[in-house]
Scaffold this active site. Structure first.
Site, mmCIF file in Angstrom:
data_model
loop_
_atom_site.group_PDB
_atom_site.id
_atom_site.type_symbol
_atom_site.label_atom_id
_atom_site.label_comp_id
_atom_site.label_asym_id
_atom_site.label_seq_id
_atom_site.Cartn_x
_atom_site.Cartn_y
_atom_site.Cartn_z
ATOM 1 N N PRO A 13 22.318 -23.014 -18.926
ATOM 2 C CA PRO A 13 21.103 -22.519 -19.564
ATOM 3 C C PRO A 13 20.510 -21.268 -18.910
ATOM 4 O O PRO A 13 20.534 -21.118 -17.689
ATOM 5 C CB PRO A 13 20.125 -23.701 -19.429
ATOM 6 C CG PRO A 13 20.679 -24.552 -18.343
ATOM 7 C CD PRO A 13 22.168 -24.371 -18.402
ATOM 8 N N ASN A 14 20.000 -20.421 -19.770
ATOM 9 C CA ASN A 14 19.277 -19.184 -19.409
ATOM 10 C C ASN A 14 20.197 -18.066 -18.920
ATOM 11 O O ASN A 14 19.734 -16.943 -18.709
ATOM 12 C CB ASN A 14 18.167 -19.464 -18.373
ATOM 13 C CG ASN A 14 17.161 -20.475 -18.877
ATOM 14 O OD1 ASN A 14 16.622 -20.282 -19.959
ATOM 15 N ND2 ASN A 14 16.928 -21.546 -18.140
ATOM 16 N N ARG A 21 16.696 -11.207 -17.360
ATOM 17 C CA ARG A 21 16.086 -12.294 -16.584
ATOM 18 C C ARG A 21 16.061 -11.963 -15.088
ATOM 19 O O ARG A 21 17.116 -11.795 -14.467
ATOM 20 C CB ARG A 21 16.951 -13.535 -16.799
ATOM 21 C CG ARG A 21 16.546 -14.723 -16.006
ATOM 22 C CD ARG A 21 17.617 -15.804 -16.086
ATOM 23 N NE ARG A 21 17.153 -16.957 -15.341
ATOM 24 C CZ ARG A 21 17.936 -17.927 -14.942
ATOM 25 N NH1 ARG A 21 19.232 -17.910 -15.191
ATOM 26 N NH2 ARG A 21 17.433 -18.935 -14.271
ATOM 27 N N TYR A 26 19.202 -11.831 -10.267
ATOM 28 C CA TYR A 26 20.460 -12.090 -10.971
ATOM 29 C C TYR A 26 21.238 -10.829 -11.358
ATOM 30 O O TYR A 26 22.342 -10.950 -11.891
ATOM 31 C CB TYR A 26 20.170 -12.939 -12.220
ATOM 32 C CG TYR A 26 19.596 -14.305 -11.893
ATOM 33 C CD1 TYR A 26 20.337 -15.223 -11.150
ATOM 34 C CD2 TYR A 26 18.315 -14.678 -12.305
ATOM 35 C CE1 TYR A 26 19.823 -16.473 -10.828
ATOM 36 C CE2 TYR A 26 17.793 -15.930 -11.999
ATOM 37 C CZ TYR A 26 18.550 -16.823 -11.253
ATOM 38 O OH TYR A 26 18.050 -18.071 -10.944
ATOM 39 N N ASN A 77 29.106 -22.238 -13.809
ATOM 40 C CA ASN A 77 27.772 -22.004 -13.267
ATOM 41 C C ASN A 77 26.846 -22.900 -14.082
ATOM 42 O O ASN A 77 26.449 -22.539 -15.190
ATOM 43 C CB ASN A 77 27.371 -20.534 -13.396
ATOM 44 C CG ASN A 77 26.014 -20.274 -12.765
ATOM 45 O OD1 ASN A 77 25.259 -21.217 -12.469
ATOM 46 N ND2 ASN A 77 25.688 -19.005 -12.564
ATOM 47 N N ALA A 80 20.421 -24.216 -14.094
ATOM 48 C CA ALA A 80 19.419 -25.200 -13.669
ATOM 49 C C ALA A 80 19.960 -26.628 -13.705
ATOM 50 O O ALA A 80 19.483 -27.495 -12.961
ATOM 51 C CB ALA A 80 18.166 -25.081 -14.529
ATOM 52 N N HIS A 83 20.942 -28.774 -10.545
ATOM 53 C CA HIS A 83 20.013 -29.546 -9.729
ATOM 54 C C HIS A 83 19.512 -30.808 -10.434
ATOM 55 O O HIS A 83 18.673 -31.516 -9.886
ATOM 56 C CB HIS A 83 18.825 -28.648 -9.338
ATOM 57 C CG HIS A 83 19.241 -27.249 -8.993
ATOM 58 N ND1 HIS A 83 20.055 -26.975 -7.919
ATOM 59 C CD2 HIS A 83 19.008 -26.044 -9.601
ATOM 60 C CE1 HIS A 83 20.285 -25.664 -7.873
ATOM 61 N NE2 HIS A 83 19.666 -25.077 -8.884
ATOM 62 N N GLU A 101 32.451 -24.204 -8.545
ATOM 63 C CA GLU A 101 31.021 -24.016 -8.853
ATOM 64 C C GLU A 101 30.620 -22.617 -8.384
ATOM 65 O O GLU A 101 30.870 -22.259 -7.233
ATOM 66 C CB GLU A 101 30.220 -25.093 -8.106
ATOM 67 C CG GLU A 101 28.726 -24.981 -8.249
ATOM 68 C CD GLU A 101 27.993 -26.042 -7.399
ATOM 69 O OE1 GLU A 101 28.654 -26.973 -6.856
ATOM 70 O OE2 GLU A 101 26.761 -25.907 -7.257
ATOM 71 N N HIS A 103 27.441 -19.658 -8.318
ATOM 72 C CA HIS A 103 26.055 -19.242 -8.552
ATOM 73 C C HIS A 103 25.922 -17.772 -8.195
ATOM 74 O O HIS A 103 26.460 -17.333 -7.166
ATOM 75 C CB HIS A 103 25.074 -20.051 -7.697
ATOM 76 C CG HIS A 103 25.159 -21.515 -7.974
ATOM 77 N ND1 HIS A 103 24.580 -22.075 -9.095
ATOM 78 C CD2 HIS A 103 25.788 -22.511 -7.322
ATOM 79 C CE1 HIS A 103 24.854 -23.371 -9.097
ATOM 80 N NE2 HIS A 103 25.586 -23.656 -8.041
ATOM 81 N N LEU A 104 25.191 -17.065 -9.016
ATOM 82 C CA LEU A 104 24.957 -15.639 -8.734
ATOM 83 C C LEU A 104 24.138 -15.479 -7.452
ATOM 84 O O LEU A 104 24.440 -14.649 -6.594
ATOM 85 C CB LEU A 104 24.203 -15.005 -9.907
ATOM 86 C CG LEU A 104 24.974 -15.010 -11.228
ATOM 87 C CD1 LEU A 104 24.029 -15.018 -12.403
ATOM 88 C CD2 LEU A 104 25.910 -13.837 -11.293
ATOM 89 N N SER A 105 23.077 -16.272 -7.355
ATOM 90 C CA SER A 105 22.181 -16.155 -6.199
ATOM 91 C C SER A 105 22.604 -17.139 -5.112
ATOM 92 O O SER A 105 23.338 -18.098 -5.377
ATOM 93 C CB SER A 105 20.741 -16.462 -6.635
ATOM 94 O OG SER A 105 20.629 -17.805 -7.089
ATOM 95 N N ARG A 110 16.704 -20.099 -1.451
ATOM 96 C CA ARG A 110 15.627 -20.106 -2.451
ATOM 97 C C ARG A 110 14.807 -21.397 -2.324
ATOM 98 O O ARG A 110 14.804 -22.033 -1.289
ATOM 99 C CB ARG A 110 16.251 -19.910 -3.835
ATOM 100 C CG ARG A 110 16.998 -18.560 -3.931
ATOM 101 C CD ARG A 110 17.576 -18.335 -5.291
ATOM 102 N NE ARG A 110 16.516 -18.275 -6.306
ATOM 103 C CZ ARG A 110 16.751 -18.350 -7.615
ATOM 104 N NH1 ARG A 110 17.992 -18.464 -8.055
ATOM 105 N NH2 ARG A 110 15.757 -18.280 -8.477
HETATM 106 C C1 DQA Z 1 21.856 -20.122 -10.705
HETATM 107 C C2 DQA Z 1 20.889 -20.759 -9.689
HETATM 108 C C3 DQA Z 1 20.098 -21.887 -10.320
HETATM 109 O O1 DQA Z 1 19.212 -22.460 -9.361
HETATM 110 C C4 DQA Z 1 19.266 -21.359 -11.475
HETATM 111 O O2 DQA Z 1 18.576 -22.414 -12.109
HETATM 112 C C5 DQA Z 1 20.069 -20.565 -12.451
HETATM 113 C C6 DQA Z 1 21.111 -19.672 -11.959
HETATM 114 C C7 DQA Z 1 22.559 -18.887 -10.131
HETATM 115 O O3 DQA Z 1 23.551 -18.478 -10.739
HETATM 116 O O4 DQA Z 1 22.141 -18.325 -9.121
HETATM 117 O O5 DQA Z 1 19.791 -20.580 -13.634
HETATM 118 O O6 DQA Z 1 22.837 -21.077 -11.049
#
Ligand code: DQA
Length: 150
Positions: A13-14, A21, A26, A77, A80, A83, A101, A103-105, A110
């Site tokens: 999502p997102n 965003r 990101y 990825n 959200a 978690h 797995e 993640h960009l960040s 965080r």
């Molecule tokens: C994310 C990190 C997650 O905590 C966040 O909810 C995202 C993006 C990342 O790619 O850094 O939507 O997965």
């Protein structure tokens, strides 16, 4: 020559909002741009990549189920859902496809609620904090780990 490996890249999502965003976290690239580059890069390593994004947990689960017997490795990825989602974790375990797995960040630097993942302990590997480059690193590692074992 061995058969091309099929890799499925799943974004949660997102992530369809990448580019707009929180670009300071990101990056400025859109998801379409990132995936286009990834498909080209994977092709240069003789891997075949398809990709899927959804904001819906059910659609993500159905996509994972449809990969059963069809896909050699999943790069995910979960955004959200990382978690929160036992259901997505169980979907990956149900198809028994090795997954990475991404993640960009760097989720560990965080908010505390981002420090726990429902995926990391059952993933083959975890990459975070390298921005969109993380997807390419995963592809590169998959390509090389296959060569190493053949
Ligand atoms: C994310 C990190 C997650 O905590 C966040 O909810 C995202 C993006 C990342 O790619 O850094 O939507 O997965």
């Amino acid at each position: 020559m061995t058969a091309k490996l099929n890799i499925l890249v799943i974004n949660g999502p997102n992530l369809n909002m990448l580019g707009k965003r929180e670009p300071e976290i990101y990056g400025a690239q859109t998801l379409a741009e990132i995936m286009q580059e990834l498909v080209t890069y994977a092709g240069s390593l003789n891997l075949s990549v398809s990709h899927f994004q959804s904001n819906s947990e059910a659609e993500l689960i159905n996509k994972i189920h449809s990969a059963f017997g069809q896909v050699d490795h999943i790069i995910i990825n979960p955004a959200a859902y990382t978690h929160t989602s036992v259901a997505l974790r169980d979907a990956l375990l149900s198809v028994a496809i090795p997954f990475t797995e991404v993640h960009l960040s760097n989720v560990h630097k965080r908010e505390p609620f981002r420090h726990h993942s429902y995926f990391s302990d059952v993933a083959q590997a975890v990459l975070c904090g390298f921005g969109a480059h993380g997807y390419k690193m995963a592809i590169n590692a998959i390509a090389h780990s296959v060569q190493d074992t053949h």
